[in-house]
Design an enzyme around this catalytic site. Structure first.
Site, PDB file in Angstrom:
ATOM      1  N   TYR A 120     -20.291  65.149  43.584  1.00 39.86           N
ATOM      2  CA  TYR A 120     -20.724  63.876  43.432  1.00 39.86           C
ATOM      3  C   TYR A 120     -19.658  62.650  43.140  1.00 39.86           C
ATOM      4  CZ  TYR A 120     -24.522  67.385  44.443  1.00 39.86           C
ATOM      5  OH  TYR A 120     -25.114  68.443  44.915  1.00 39.86           O
ATOM      6  N   ASP A 155     -22.587  65.009  38.950  1.00 38.64           N
ATOM      7  CA  ASP A 155     -23.281  63.918  38.912  1.00 38.64           C
ATOM      8  C   ASP A 155     -24.084  63.994  39.836  1.00 38.64           C
ATOM      9  OD1 ASP A 155     -23.994  61.564  37.946  1.00 38.64           O
ATOM     10  OD2 ASP A 155     -22.141  60.346  38.205  1.00 38.64           O
ATOM     11  N   CYS A 211     -29.215  61.904  36.262  1.00 43.53           N
ATOM     12  CA  CYS A 211     -30.299  60.884  35.800  1.00 43.53           C
ATOM     13  C   CYS A 211     -31.716  61.105  36.107  1.00 43.53           C
ATOM     14  CB  CYS A 211     -29.839  59.665  37.244  1.00 43.53           C
ATOM     15  SG  CYS A 211     -29.197  60.254  39.164  1.00 43.53           S
TER      16      CYS A 211
HETATM   17  N1  SAH Z   1     -20.356  59.849  39.850  1.00 41.43           N
HETATM   18  C1  SAH Z   1     -20.629  58.881  40.376  1.00 41.43           C
HETATM   19  C2  SAH Z   1     -21.809  58.833  41.189  1.00 41.43           C
HETATM   20  C3  SAH Z   1     -22.861  59.022  40.817  1.00 41.43           C
HETATM   21  S1  SAH Z   1     -24.040  58.907  41.536  1.00 41.43           S
HETATM   22  C4  SAH Z   1     -20.170  57.424  39.871  1.00 41.43           C
HETATM   23  O1  SAH Z   1     -20.864  58.256  38.337  1.00 41.43           O
HETATM   24  O2  SAH Z   1     -20.513  56.407  40.314  1.00 41.43           O
HETATM   25  C5  SAH Z   1     -24.029  60.321  43.110  1.00 41.43           C
HETATM   26  C6  SAH Z   1     -23.050  60.865  43.794  1.00 41.43           C
HETATM   27  O3  SAH Z   1     -23.445  61.085  45.288  1.00 41.43           O
HETATM   28  C7  SAH Z   1     -23.796  58.996  44.938  1.00 41.43           C
HETATM   29  O4  SAH Z   1     -22.306  58.907  44.903  1.00 41.43           O
HETATM   30  C8  SAH Z   1     -24.399  60.216  46.198  1.00 41.43           C
HETATM   31  O5  SAH Z   1     -23.297  59.300  47.728  1.00 41.43           O
HETATM   32  C9  SAH Z   1     -23.767  61.815  46.295  1.00 41.43           C
HETATM   33  N2  SAH Z   1     -24.267  62.077  46.798  1.00 41.43           N
HETATM   34  C10 SAH Z   1     -25.110  62.611  47.136  1.00 41.43           C
HETATM   35  N3  SAH Z   1     -25.399  63.970  47.930  1.00 41.43           N
HETATM   36  C11 SAH Z   1     -24.385  64.586  47.495  1.00 41.43           C
HETATM   37  C12 SAH Z   1     -24.100  65.802  48.563  1.00 41.43           C
HETATM   38  N4  SAH Z   1     -25.143  67.079  49.359  1.00 41.43           N
HETATM   39  N5  SAH Z   1     -22.288  66.117  48.024  1.00 41.43           N
HETATM   40  C13 SAH Z   1     -21.740  65.217  47.417  1.00 41.43           C
HETATM   41  N6  SAH Z   1     -22.141  64.206  47.432  1.00 41.43           N
HETATM   42  C14 SAH Z   1     -23.211  63.244  47.761  1.00 41.43           C
END
Ligand code: SAH
Length: 480
Positions: free
Chosen positions: A327, A402, A429
């Site tokens: 993520y 995350d 979060c």
């Molecule tokens: N770590 C990053 C973003 C965290 S927000 C930072 O700190 O900036 C969570 C992220 O997970 C988002 O970018 C969203 O697009 C992604 N996401 C949501 N579901 C997901 C999944 N099943 N697999 C991979 N990424 C995912």
């Protein structure tokens, strides 16, 4: 023994003894539980029952009879109506306590840990020095008030009625001047705000972003169309408005984003530059990032940097480790980790974010980070099952996750357990889904070794948590 059931419109007095996750006060009157918006722990209040079920109900605050010692006046005049800052009438100290308790309760109640254990591995919540003006991004809807005046502000809680509020205290001071310039341009050039009901009019939202370290500002008008009348007038008004609080040339980007959809999505897909560049710069943890109107970027960069540093500390990197960052968004955590690890592999579902992550790696001359587009719960098992996968990808030293509020998919958690990393760092979060996932991860092979709350969204009810899990017996890793 029967409780008296209150009726709608009953007026009563009660003392608030608790607060729920949404920041509503909770009090009991004759065994009947009432939820009271805008009331805080320690208040004695007079309320009017709005909705009554058998043993609980919802009531409206009529007046505070005896204020709690934690009660402070709201700093923003529209705090209650707007509903974004549910904790503005609570002292900041009490807010931090409320947030830490929220995480702690979830870990105990949903994670299955004991109170003593949770307290023994807790690090104190990290608050802000000043819990206002921390957001680097603001999105204001534009409309007309009852008298026909063009206004910008916020949607009143759960509605689409705009409350005029050009100076949100979570955002920057100069947002007010920029909005003033945009509204002034609209009046002068006769530009209609968008009317949701009729699906007519032009200007829907004004998005303002600022790179805190660079001082660069972006203004993006979201428009129900591809152009605006007298665009030069708009540009000159925005560029001229900042003389009081910022350097006059701080605005580096003015854009027009086209959104002709009829739903709630704020931004459309197409953006045209009206002035300057399409992006602004910012730096976080010593790395530079380019931000475009559509990119995801942490809204509280001061606290995000602290949280990332903690995530790196929990990962306990010495320079030889392989790390998965699931993520990963635009690769912020991955790149911060890459500076201290041997290799980092980032996974993210949104292709544009991975494109940005790759560009960010190049911009910062980081060559030991690789990024993959896809769902964490699909990409991770694919690599784990493939016979061609490198050993260090199959059994990494550290896995960082995350996820969004809904937490990790079970398949993702299962694969993480199969990969047997020495440490897992979970950034969350939503502490309820965090606790649910920790119950699975800590069932056998992992133990919760540290956790800490981070107040990234001061005055609202949201709170971030970072957690370190360690493998129960590292020596067993080599035996499989
Ligand atoms: N770590 C990053 C973003 C965290 S927000 C930072 O700190 O900036 C969570 C992220 O997970 C988002 O970018 C969203 O697009 C992604 N996401 C949501 N579901 C997901 C999944 N099943 N697999 C991979 N990424 C995912």
């Amino acid at each position: 023994m029967e409780n008296r059931v209150f009726q709608k419109n009953d007026i009563l007095t009660l003392t608030i003894t608790d607060m729920d996750e949404e920041g509503q006060g909770i009090g009991k009157a004759e065994g009947f539980t009432l939820f009271v918006k805008d009331a805080i722990v320690g208040d004695t209040v007079e309320v009017k029952v709005m909705k009554a079920k058998k043993s609980y109900g919802f009531a409206r605050l009529l007046r505070v009879i005896t204020p709690s010692t934690d009660r402070i006046p709201a700093a923003c005049p529209v705090a209650r109506a707007c509903g974004g800052c549910k904790l503005q009438e609570l002292s900041y100290e009490a807010e931090l306590k409320f947030k830490e308790e929220k995480i702690r309760n979830n870990l105990i109640r949903l994670g299955g840990f004991t109170e003593e254990f949770i307290d023994s591995v807790k690090e104190p919540i990290v608050g802000m020095e000043k819990p206002f003006r921390y957001r680097n991004k603001a999105q204001y809807p534009v409309g007309r008030d009852k008298n026909g005046k063009i206004i910008a502000g916020f949607y009143a809680g759960r509605t689409h009625d705009i409350i005029p509020a050009e100076d949100c205290l979570l955002g920057r001071e100069h947002n007010k001047e920029i909005l003033g310039a945009v509204l002034n341009y609209m009046e002068e050039a006769g530009v209609e705000p968008y009317d949701e009901g009729a699906a007519k009019g032009l200007v829907r939202h004004v998005l303002i972003r600022e790179g805190f370290t660079s001082g660069e500002i972006m203004v993006c008008l979201v428009v129900n169309g591809t152009k605006l009348p007298k665009e030069d007038l708009l540009i000159s008004k925005i560029r001229a408005c900042l003389t009081d609080t910022k350097e006059a040339d701080a605005v580096k980007s003015i854009c027009l984003n086209t959104n002709t959809r009829k739903d709630n999505v704020i931004m459309g897909d197409k953006t045209r530059v009206l002035y300057g560049s399409e992006t602004i710069k910012d730096s976080l943890c010593g790395l530079t990032f380019k931000i475009s109107p559509l990119s995801f970027y942490q809204v509280n960069p001061v606290q995000a940097a602290r949280l990332y540093e903690k995530a790196v500390e929990y990962a306990d990197l010495t320079g030889t480790e392989s790390v998965w960052d699931l993520y990963c968004g635009i690769g912020t955590i991955s790149l911060v980790m890459a500076k201290k690890a041997k290799t980092v592999y980032g996974v993210e579902i949104i292709p544009e974010a991975i494109r940005d992550a790759k560009e960010n790696a190049m911009r910062n001359r980081i060559s030991n980070a690789e990024f993959f587009v896809g769902k964490a719960e699909e990409v991770l098992p694919q690599f784990y099952q493939s016979t061609e996968t490198d050993g260090e990808m199959k059994s990494p030293d550290v896995i960082v996750v995350d996820p969004p509020r809904k937490g990790c998919d079970e398949k993702c958690l299962e694969t993480m357990l199969l990969m047997k990393p020495k440490r897992i760092v979970y950034v969350s979060c939503d502490s309820a889904t965090l606790a649910r996932d920790l119950k699975i991860l800590c069932a056998k092979d992992y133990t919760l070794t540290k956790w800490q709350g981070y107040d990234q969204f001061s005055r609202t009810v949201h709170v971030e948590t970072v957690v370190q899990l360690s493998k129960v017996s590292i020596s067993s890793k080599g035996n499989d």
